[in-house]
Design an enzyme around this catalytic site. Sequence first.
Site: not given
Ligand SMILES: N[C@@]1(C(=O)O)CN(C[C@@H]2CCCCN2)C[C@@H]1CCC[B-](O)(O)O
Ligand SMILES: [Mn+2]
Ligand SMILES: [Mn+2]
Ligand SMILES: [Mn+2]
Length: 304
Positions: A96, A119, A121, A123, A136, A227, A229, A272
């Site tokens: 993403h 999404d 998330h 992001d 991402h 996304d 997901d 994704e």
């Molecule tokens: N906010 C996140 C980041 O890494 O910044 C943390 N998160 C994973 C984490 C796992 C444990 C519980 C809290 N969440 C994934 C997210 C990014 C997703 C990117 B996408 O493009 O897939 O939406």
């Molecule tokens: Mn995303």
């Molecule tokens: Mn996501």
């Molecule tokens: Mn994702």
Amino acid sequence: ETLGVIGFPFSKGQPRNGTEHGPNVLREAGIITSLQSLGVNVIDHGDIEIEVVPRDEPMKNVRNPRTVAAANKKLSDAVAKLVKMNQSVLALGGDHCMAIGSIHGHAQVEPNLVVVWVDAHADVNTPLTSVSGNIHGMPLSFLLKELEEFVPKVPGFEWCKPCLSVRDLVYIGLRDVDPAERLIIEKFGIHAYSMQEVDKYGIKEVVERALNQVDPSGVRPIHVSFDVDAMDPTLTPATGTPVSGGLSLRESFYLAEEISNTGRLSVLDIAEVNPLLSTEDKRKLTVINTTDVSTKFYGYRRQG
Ligand SMILES: N[C@@]1(C(=O)O)CN(C[C@@H]2CCCCN2)C[C@@H]1CCC[B-](O)(O)O
Ligand SMILES: [Mn+2]
Ligand SMILES: [Mn+2]
Ligand SMILES: [Mn+2]
């Protein structure tokens, strides 16, 4: 109306190999022919050529900054070129982080665009708030003007001038939002419909409110960053950060149909898809469901 398809075979915005195969597994699943069978004039422009930037050391905890930046600069240029030629664009990812290039490029030609971010998330972590360091999870922080003062200079991103305002963004599908992201959403009053609101109001009401909030006059070009997901992991298991309790197939169809019915869908990112993260049958399920949602974005009518 011509639909230009661009592949973004990229995975360096996150740590799990496999999203670089996203464009091709979607093509192999027949996404292009499915769209052509709707009567859409589809041109497949192939893939962005990804260059590996040597010695791409992390900047603080931000991983692969120069490689992510270089790839997204190319995507930005490619999207801008097609939008300028009056094509709708379908950008197939890839992780993403692709939204950085896709939205930036779109905004160079259509600065009045609005973004519907579908999404699990948000992001919207900045390089300083991100726990993972995976870009991402940060794309919107590189795009939002109101966050510019909070985002440090990241090597390679000199080209990426913020091009979006928080009032032109709306989320649908959120269910895994970091504390810092929650703070940003509240501080800037970003419109957000989490899965709780989807359950509370129903998808019809959510889509109606979302579109009305970012574009009350119903005239602005729409950029959807989808996304996979956002959908329930039973539907799209082949993705890097699955979260239970996602959009159903019919909720995803309805959202896509309503966006299509505006007649103003200008760019759609499909992000994704990671075919390496699951068994063969789960990969097949993921690409079939993703393709089925995509056709609704481009005019497939369940009522015939
Ligand atoms: N906010 C996140 C980041 O890494 O910044 C943390 N998160 C994973 C984490 C796992 C444990 C519980 C809290 N969440 C994934 C997210 C990014 C997703 C990117 B996408 O493009 O897939 O939406
Ligand atoms: Mn995303
Ligand atoms: Mn996501
Ligand atoms: Mn994702």
